[in-house]
Design an enzyme around this catalytic site. Structure first.
Site, PDB file in Angstrom:
ATOM      1  N   PHE A 114      12.390  14.149  11.470  1.00  0.00           N
ATOM      2  CA  PHE A 114      11.059  13.568  11.598  1.00  0.00           C
ATOM      3  C   PHE A 114      11.081  12.406  12.592  1.00  0.00           C
ATOM      4  O   PHE A 114      10.199  12.275  13.456  1.00  0.00           O
ATOM      5  CB  PHE A 114      10.585  13.112  10.211  1.00  0.00           C
ATOM      6  CG  PHE A 114       9.161  12.662  10.178  1.00  0.00           C
ATOM      7  CD1 PHE A 114       8.171  13.398  10.797  1.00  0.00           C
ATOM      8  CD2 PHE A 114       8.815  11.475   9.545  1.00  0.00           C
ATOM      9  CE1 PHE A 114       6.850  12.967  10.793  1.00  0.00           C
ATOM     10  CE2 PHE A 114       7.497  11.031   9.526  1.00  0.00           C
ATOM     11  CZ  PHE A 114       6.517  11.788  10.158  1.00  0.00           C
TER      12      PHE A 114
ATOM     13  N   GLU B 102       1.340   5.431   0.843  1.00  0.00           N
ATOM     14  CA  GLU B 102       0.788   6.584   1.560  1.00  0.00           C
ATOM     15  C   GLU B 102       1.235   7.884   0.898  1.00  0.00           C
ATOM     16  O   GLU B 102       2.409   8.048   0.562  1.00  0.00           O
ATOM     17  CB  GLU B 102       1.262   6.552   3.016  1.00  0.00           C
ATOM     18  CG  GLU B 102       0.665   7.668   3.854  1.00  0.00           C
ATOM     19  CD  GLU B 102       0.944   7.498   5.332  1.00  0.00           C
ATOM     20  OE1 GLU B 102       0.667   6.406   5.876  1.00  0.00           O
ATOM     21  OE2 GLU B 102       1.444   8.467   5.942  1.00  0.00           O
TER      22      GLU B 102
ATOM     23  N   SER C 278       0.870  -1.171   0.000  1.00  0.00           N
ATOM     24  CA  SER C 278       0.000   0.000   0.000  1.00  0.00           C
ATOM     25  C   SER C 278       0.909   1.224   0.000  1.00  0.00           C
ATOM     26  O   SER C 278       2.066   1.137   0.417  1.00  0.00           O
ATOM     27  CB  SER C 278      -0.938  -0.002   1.212  1.00  0.00           C
ATOM     28  OG  SER C 278      -0.224  -0.271   2.402  1.00  0.00           O
TER      29      SER C 278
ATOM     30  N   HIS D 181       3.645  -1.270   3.731  1.00  0.00           N
ATOM     31  CA  HIS D 181       3.029   0.047   3.538  1.00  0.00           C
ATOM     32  C   HIS D 181       4.181   1.022   3.302  1.00  0.00           C
ATOM     33  O   HIS D 181       5.060   1.170   4.161  1.00  0.00           O
ATOM     34  CB  HIS D 181       2.246   0.429   4.800  1.00  0.00           C
ATOM     35  CG  HIS D 181       1.527   1.735   4.701  1.00  0.00           C
ATOM     36  ND1 HIS D 181       0.337   1.891   4.015  1.00  0.00           N
ATOM     37  CD2 HIS D 181       1.823   2.965   5.220  1.00  0.00           C
ATOM     38  CE1 HIS D 181      -0.078   3.151   4.112  1.00  0.00           C
ATOM     39  NE2 HIS D 181       0.809   3.822   4.830  1.00  0.00           N
TER      40      HIS D 181
ATOM     41  N   ASP E  90      -1.740  14.458  16.335  1.00  0.00           N
ATOM     42  CA  ASP E  90      -0.796  15.168  17.200  1.00  0.00           C
ATOM     43  C   ASP E  90      -1.473  16.366  17.850  1.00  0.00           C
ATOM     44  O   ASP E  90      -2.450  16.900  17.329  1.00  0.00           O
ATOM     45  CB  ASP E  90       0.410  15.633  16.370  1.00  0.00           C
ATOM     46  CG  ASP E  90       1.319  14.465  16.015  1.00  0.00           C
ATOM     47  OD1 ASP E  90       1.482  13.577  16.882  1.00  0.00           O
ATOM     48  OD2 ASP E  90       1.838  14.432  14.896  1.00  0.00           O
TER      49      ASP E  90
HETATM   50  C1  LIG Z   1       0.505   4.720   9.887  1.00  0.00           C
HETATM   51  C2  LIG Z   1       0.413   6.106  10.491  1.00  0.00           C
HETATM   52  C3  LIG Z   1      -0.329   7.088   9.845  1.00  0.00           C
HETATM   53  C4  LIG Z   1      -0.432   8.371  10.393  1.00  0.00           C
HETATM   54  N1  LIG Z   1      -1.166   9.316   9.733  1.00  0.00           N
HETATM   55  C5  LIG Z   1      -1.338  10.531  10.273  1.00  0.00           C
HETATM   56  C6  LIG Z   1      -2.170  11.529   9.647  1.00  0.00           C
HETATM   57  O1  LIG Z   1      -2.735  11.298   8.586  1.00  0.00           O
HETATM   58  N2  LIG Z   1      -2.314  12.729  10.249  1.00  0.00           N
HETATM   59  C7  LIG Z   1      -1.703  13.009  11.443  1.00  0.00           C
HETATM   60  O2  LIG Z   1      -1.898  14.103  11.963  1.00  0.00           O
HETATM   61  N3  LIG Z   1      -0.903  12.112  12.059  1.00  0.00           N
HETATM   62  C8  LIG Z   1      -0.710  10.877  11.513  1.00  0.00           C
HETATM   63  N4  LIG Z   1       0.076   9.953  12.157  1.00  0.00           N
HETATM   64  C9  LIG Z   1       0.766  10.329  13.397  1.00  0.00           C
HETATM   65  C10 LIG Z   1      -0.141  10.184  14.626  1.00  0.00           C
HETATM   66  O3  LIG Z   1      -1.259  11.028  14.502  1.00  0.00           O
HETATM   67  C11 LIG Z   1       0.640  10.578  15.848  1.00  0.00           C
HETATM   68  O4  LIG Z   1       1.652   9.635  16.112  1.00  0.00           O
HETATM   69  C12 LIG Z   1      -0.185  10.851  17.086  1.00  0.00           C
HETATM   70  O5  LIG Z   1       0.651  11.458  18.068  1.00  0.00           O
HETATM   71  C13 LIG Z   1      -0.796   9.619  17.701  1.00  0.00           C
HETATM   72  O6  LIG Z   1      -1.920   9.196  17.031  1.00  0.00           O
HETATM   73  P1  LIG Z   1      -2.265   7.626  17.087  1.00  0.00           P
HETATM   74  O7  LIG Z   1      -3.584   7.382  16.535  1.00  0.00           O
HETATM   75  O8  LIG Z   1      -1.149   6.882  16.532  1.00  0.00           O
HETATM   76  O9  LIG Z   1      -2.307   7.455  18.662  1.00  0.00           O
HETATM   77  P2  LIG Z   1      -2.889   6.357  19.623  1.00  0.00           P
HETATM   78  O10 LIG Z   1      -2.757   5.013  19.035  1.00  0.00           O
HETATM   79  O11 LIG Z   1      -4.216   6.805  20.083  1.00  0.00           O
HETATM   80  O12 LIG Z   1      -1.886   6.523  20.805  1.00  0.00           O
HETATM   81  C14 LIG Z   1      -0.509   6.219  20.675  1.00  0.00           C
HETATM   82  C15 LIG Z   1       0.086   5.996  22.057  1.00  0.00           C
HETATM   83  O13 LIG Z   1       0.084   7.183  22.819  1.00  0.00           O
HETATM   84  C16 LIG Z   1      -0.553   6.956  24.064  1.00  0.00           C
HETATM   85  N5  LIG Z   1      -1.362   8.111  24.369  1.00  0.00           N
HETATM   86  C17 LIG Z   1      -2.324   8.614  23.582  1.00  0.00           C
HETATM   87  N6  LIG Z   1      -2.854   9.727  24.154  1.00  0.00           N
HETATM   88  C18 LIG Z   1      -2.197   9.885  25.319  1.00  0.00           C
HETATM   89  C19 LIG Z   1      -2.293  10.837  26.362  1.00  0.00           C
HETATM   90  N7  LIG Z   1      -3.150  11.851  26.297  1.00  0.00           N
HETATM   91  N8  LIG Z   1      -1.447  10.708  27.406  1.00  0.00           N
HETATM   92  C20 LIG Z   1      -0.549   9.678  27.460  1.00  0.00           C
HETATM   93  N9  LIG Z   1      -0.430   8.752  26.508  1.00  0.00           N
HETATM   94  C21 LIG Z   1      -1.239   8.848  25.457  1.00  0.00           C
HETATM   95  C22 LIG Z   1      -1.420   5.776  23.848  1.00  0.00           C
HETATM   96  O14 LIG Z   1      -1.604   5.041  25.054  1.00  0.00           O
HETATM   97  C23 LIG Z   1      -0.682   4.973  22.868  1.00  0.00           C
HETATM   98  O15 LIG Z   1       0.221   4.169  23.540  1.00  0.00           O
HETATM   99  C24 LIG Z   1       0.236   8.668  11.626  1.00  0.00           C
HETATM  100  C25 LIG Z   1       0.997   7.682  12.267  1.00  0.00           C
HETATM  101  C26 LIG Z   1       1.097   6.413  11.708  1.00  0.00           C
HETATM  102  C27 LIG Z   1       1.927   5.357  12.401  1.00  0.00           C
END
Ligand SMILES: Cc1cc2nc3c(=O)[nH]c(=O)nc-3n(C[C@H](O)[C@H](O)[C@H](O)COP(=O)(O)OP(=O)(O)OC[C@H]3O[C@@H](n4cnc5c(N)ncnc54)[C@H](O)[C@@H]3O)c2cc1C
Length: 321
Positions: free
Chosen positions: A229, A27, A25, A279, A119
């Site tokens: 990054f 991105e 895939s 990916h 983020d």
């Molecule tokens: C494949 C992939 C695609 C991505 N695409 C995008 C995108 O399109 N746009 C973008 O903006 N970013 C993107 N990101 C980055 C991502 O948004 C960031 O890494 C963000 O900080 C975490 O989102 P998540 O859904 O991975 O977090 P989650 O899976 O919800 O959390 C990640 C970890 O952080 C911990 N955590 C979460 N919130 C808290 C908190 N408040 N306090 C303490 N611990 C916490 C959780 O327990 C978990 O262990 C991507 C990352 C990946 C790996």
């Protein structure tokens, strides 16, 4: 005596009309300018004949970035035969606003969403605060998406732990919660040491999480940028990688050859160790990714008359997925 690497033998079998087993895939990120738009569409056009499992489009903070994601996803749907996966985050929006985006994707024909927390508005390093009327985290968002539609949902995974996460266990708890909420696949943050991925995968499986964990591969288009990054997202950059790019700051042609060699070495080792799904973080550029896919045995569909993938077949990691 000539000993061929296992990966080559595996890839060769694929070329002999065997069942197609490597799946990829790609991105992309939404372009900001007309020139970037042109580069993106040249890349999509070049990579599309490799018949990726899906192509995903990232989602940013701020209204205009979001609009660009929507329009890119919709253009992929309208103008290509590709399956787009729209990234979506919980950042700075109410559940109602996010639900409206989900509904509009479903109406447009999007069948795959990459659900993320996102983020903090102030940037990486700030404390994340959910919107008071928004989804609290990625697991909550997955549940929200699934309550509105039966689209496929992918989520993130962090072989080296998410920087916000106090422990790897907390990270695994979040991954388990996302899968329990309905995520069908995890895509990893990029990494350069394959052992990190396999160690993580062991922990994921030991935790009872059984969805495919697809390695995210970042061909190093620009080492300095990659390093910056990586520092922000908690991925390590090994010394050997820095050494490979050392002294090439003014030599783009050699940098590109090294980048292709590094990515090839990484994916072929993963194939050797049983991985079949990849990916690619394309950074909207096709050539390195195209070359690595070629090494993986993928050919443009018009050249080999390859058959479409069997419907409903799940991506996975052979032997461990
Ligand atoms: C494949 C992939 C695609 C991505 N695409 C995008 C995108 O399109 N746009 C973008 O903006 N970013 C993107 N990101 C980055 C991502 O948004 C960031 O890494 C963000 O900080 C975490 O989102 P998540 O859904 O991975 O977090 P989650 O899976 O919800 O959390 C990640 C970890 O952080 C911990 N955590 C979460 N919130 C808290 C908190 N408040 N306090 C303490 N611990 C916490 C959780 O327990 C978990 O262990 C991507 C990352 C990946 C790996």
């Amino acid at each position: 005596m000539h000993a061929e690497p296992r990966a080559s033998r595996f890839v060769q079998r694929l070329g002999e009309g065997g069942e197609r087993r490597i799946r990829v895939s790609f991105e992309f990120f939404p372009p900001k300018t007309e020139e970037m738009e042109k580069t993106l569409w040249e890349s999509i056009t070049r990579l599309a004949p490799l018949r990726p499992n899906f192509v995903s489009v990232t989602y940013g903070a701020g209204g205009s970035t979001r609009e660009r994601t929507h329009s890119t996803v919709k253009r992929i749907l309208a103008e290509t035969a590709l399956t787009p996966a729209a990234h979506l985050t919980c950042v700075a929006a109410t559940c109602e606003e996010i639900d409206a985006v989900i509904r509009s994707y479903c109406t447009a024909g999007v069948r795959h969403i990459v659900a993320l927390r996102g983020d903090p508005v102030g940037g990486v390093g700030e404390r994340y605060a959910p919107h008071p009327a928004g989804y609290r985290n990625a697991a909550d968002l997955v549940a929200g998406i699934k309550s509105l539609s039966d689209v496929e949902v992918s989520v993130s995974a962090y072989p080296e732990k998410h920087p916000d996460s106090p422990t790897v266990e907390a990270d695994l708890d979040m991954l388990a919660a996302k899968v329990d909420a309905g995520a069908a696949r995890a895509i990893t943050q990029f990494f350069f040491e394959n052992d990190l991925y396999f160690r993580y995968l062991d922990r994921v499986r030991a935790r009872g999480i059984d969805v495919p964990v697809v390695p995210g591969i970042l061909p190093v288009q620009n080492f300095k940028q990659t390093k910056a990054f990586a520092a922000r997202c908690g991925a390590s950059v090994p010394d050997w990688l820095a050494e490979r790019f050392e002294g090439l700051e003014e030599d783009a042609a050699t940098r590109k050859l090294i980048a292709a060699a590094v990515a090839a070495e990484q994916v072929l080792d993963l194939v050797d160790r049983g991985v079949t799904d990849f990916h690619f973080y394309t950074m909207n550029r096709a050539d390195l990714v195209y070359a690595v896919c070629h090494l993986l045995g993928l050919r443009p569909s018009h050249a080999n008359g390859a058959l479409p993938l069997p419907a409903g077949e799940r991506v996975g990691v052979r032997g461990v997925g």
